[in-house]
Design a protein around this motif. Structure first.
Motif, PDB file in Angstrom:
ATOM      1  N   HIS A  59      49.903  41.359  42.711  1.00  0.00           N
ATOM      2  CA  HIS A  59      49.547  41.271  41.292  1.00  0.00           C
ATOM      3  C   HIS A  59      48.134  41.705  40.969  1.00  0.00           C
ATOM      4  O   HIS A  59      47.823  41.923  39.799  1.00  0.00           O
ATOM      5  CB  HIS A  59      49.759  39.834  40.793  1.00  0.00           C
ATOM      6  CG  HIS A  59      51.131  39.323  41.074  1.00  0.00           C
ATOM      7  ND1 HIS A  59      52.260  39.876  40.506  1.00  0.00           N
ATOM      8  CD2 HIS A  59      51.564  38.336  41.899  1.00  0.00           C
ATOM      9  CE1 HIS A  59      53.328  39.247  40.952  1.00  0.00           C
ATOM     10  NE2 HIS A  59      52.946  38.308  41.811  1.00  0.00           N
ATOM     11  N   CYS A  60      47.269  41.809  41.967  1.00  0.00           N
ATOM     12  CA  CYS A  60      45.874  42.140  41.688  1.00  0.00           C
ATOM     13  C   CYS A  60      45.765  43.587  41.220  1.00  0.00           C
ATOM     14  O   CYS A  60      46.201  44.520  41.902  1.00  0.00           O
ATOM     15  CB  CYS A  60      45.016  41.924  42.923  1.00  0.00           C
ATOM     16  SG  CYS A  60      43.308  42.478  42.683  1.00  0.00           S
ATOM     17  N   ALA A  61      45.151  43.769  40.062  1.00  0.00           N
ATOM     18  CA  ALA A  61      45.023  45.111  39.504  1.00  0.00           C
ATOM     19  C   ALA A  61      44.112  45.987  40.356  1.00  0.00           C
ATOM     20  O   ALA A  61      44.161  47.209  40.262  1.00  0.00           O
ATOM     21  CB  ALA A  61      44.476  45.024  38.084  1.00  0.00           C
ATOM     22  N   MET A  62      43.286  45.365  41.175  1.00  0.00           N
ATOM     23  CA  MET A  62      42.378  46.131  42.020  1.00  0.00           C
ATOM     24  C   MET A  62      43.053  46.556  43.312  1.00  0.00           C
ATOM     25  O   MET A  62      42.946  47.702  43.748  1.00  0.00           O
ATOM     26  CB  MET A  62      41.137  45.283  42.332  1.00  0.00           C
ATOM     27  CG  MET A  62      40.058  46.027  43.047  1.00  0.00           C
ATOM     28  SD  MET A  62      39.379  47.317  41.985  1.00  0.00           S
ATOM     29  CE  MET A  62      38.189  48.023  43.095  1.00  0.00           C
ATOM     30  N   CYS A  78      38.471  36.131  38.933  1.00  0.00           N
ATOM     31  CA  CYS A  78      39.834  35.770  39.347  1.00  0.00           C
ATOM     32  C   CYS A  78      39.853  35.360  40.816  1.00  0.00           C
ATOM     33  O   CYS A  78      39.974  34.200  41.145  1.00  0.00           O
ATOM     34  CB  CYS A  78      40.803  36.927  39.090  1.00  0.00           C
ATOM     35  SG  CYS A  78      42.473  36.608  39.720  1.00  0.00           S
ATOM     36  N   GLY A  79      39.719  36.319  41.710  1.00  0.00           N
ATOM     37  CA  GLY A  79      39.644  36.000  43.131  1.00  0.00           C
ATOM     38  C   GLY A  79      40.973  35.874  43.840  1.00  0.00           C
ATOM     39  O   GLY A  79      41.017  35.561  45.031  1.00  0.00           O
ATOM     40  N   CYS A  80      42.094  36.126  43.168  1.00  0.00           N
ATOM     41  CA  CYS A  80      43.387  35.950  43.840  1.00  0.00           C
ATOM     42  C   CYS A  80      43.612  36.993  44.933  1.00  0.00           C
ATOM     43  O   CYS A  80      44.213  36.712  45.952  1.00  0.00           O
ATOM     44  CB  CYS A  80      44.527  35.994  42.827  1.00  0.00           C
ATOM     45  SG  CYS A  80      44.870  37.645  42.157  1.00  0.00           S
ATOM     46  N   LEU A  81      43.130  38.210  44.719  1.00  0.00           N
ATOM     47  CA  LEU A  81      43.329  39.325  45.658  1.00  0.00           C
ATOM     48  C   LEU A  81      44.786  39.474  46.072  1.00  0.00           C
ATOM     49  O   LEU A  81      45.095  39.822  47.212  1.00  0.00           O
ATOM     50  CB  LEU A  81      42.426  39.160  46.893  1.00  0.00           C
ATOM     51  CG  LEU A  81      40.953  39.506  46.647  1.00  0.00           C
ATOM     52  CD1 LEU A  81      40.127  39.200  47.884  1.00  0.00           C
ATOM     53  CD2 LEU A  81      40.782  40.969  46.258  1.00  0.00           C
ATOM     54  N   CYS A 137      39.503  41.715  37.678  1.00  0.00           N
ATOM     55  CA  CYS A 137      39.394  40.852  38.862  1.00  0.00           C
ATOM     56  C   CYS A 137      38.223  39.889  38.763  1.00  0.00           C
ATOM     57  O   CYS A 137      38.217  38.855  39.428  1.00  0.00           O
ATOM     58  CB  CYS A 137      39.199  41.684  40.118  1.00  0.00           C
ATOM     59  SG  CYS A 137      40.650  42.584  40.646  1.00  0.00           S
TER      60      CYS A 137
HETATM   61  S1  FES Z   1      41.466  39.262  42.217  1.00  0.00           S
HETATM   62 FE1  FES Z   1      43.003  38.478  40.942  1.00  0.00          FE
HETATM   63  S2  FES Z   1      43.710  40.195  39.823  1.00  0.00           S
HETATM   64 FE2  FES Z   1      42.298  40.981  41.289  1.00  0.00          FE
END
Ligand code: FES
Length: 154
Positions: A124-127, A117-120, A114
């Motif tokens: 799809h976010c692995a976190m 990245c920042g997509c949250l 993550c």
């Molecule tokens: S913030 Fe983008 S994959 Fe987790």
């Protein structure tokens, strides 16, 4: 037992580190017991300190109150855990700690991907969705590895 052998609520809070509210809570939940003086004040047997140490250790491992109660209920006559009791019960909890460690490692690995990245993305976010299990677990904190989503705190 002479009354002098009994501990007051203040004695137990001081010696156990538990707040009075926690002691009352555990008493209501049947994990510890206390008698009452004629004036209605709680008095505890000294063995309550060992029982509280057991409760703290079990809670630190992540057991829910129900699980702690179940563990204490396995002791004959509801007695205070002996060294042998502790060895038996804590051995059974080792696998649980291993599962929690694996789950935390999975979270840490997800966090690594993550960074920057920042997509949250809930998809799809692995976190936020470490095992790609969105929508399969119902409501609540469904995206955490299961060992970290079990009810640990009351
Ligand atoms: S913030 Fe983008 S994959 Fe987790």
């Amino acid at each position: 037992m002479r009354p002098d052998d009994l501990l007051t609520l203040g004695d137990v809070t001081r010696r156990s580190g538990f707040a009075a509210s926690a002691l009352r809570f555990y008493e209501r939940g049947g994990l510890i017991s206390a008698t009452r003086t004629a004036g209605g004040q709680r008095r505890y047997e000294r063995s309550v300190l060992r029982r509280l140490a057991f409760i703290r250790a079990a809670r630190n491992i992540g057991l829910s109150l129900d699980e702690v109660r179940d563990a204490l209920d396995t002791l004959p006559g509801g007695r205070t855990p002996t060294k042998a009791d502790w060895a038996r019960l804590s051995k059974a909890w080792s696998a649980r700690l291993d599962a929690q460690i694996r789950a935390l490692r999975a979270l840490r690995d997800g966090l690594d991907s993550c960074i920057g990245c920042g997509c949250l993305s809930l998809r799809h976010c692995a976190m936020s969705n470490p095992s790609d299990v969105a929508g399969t677990r119902g409501v609540g904190a469904v995206y955490l590895p299961r060992p970290l989503t079990e009810e640990h705190r009351h």
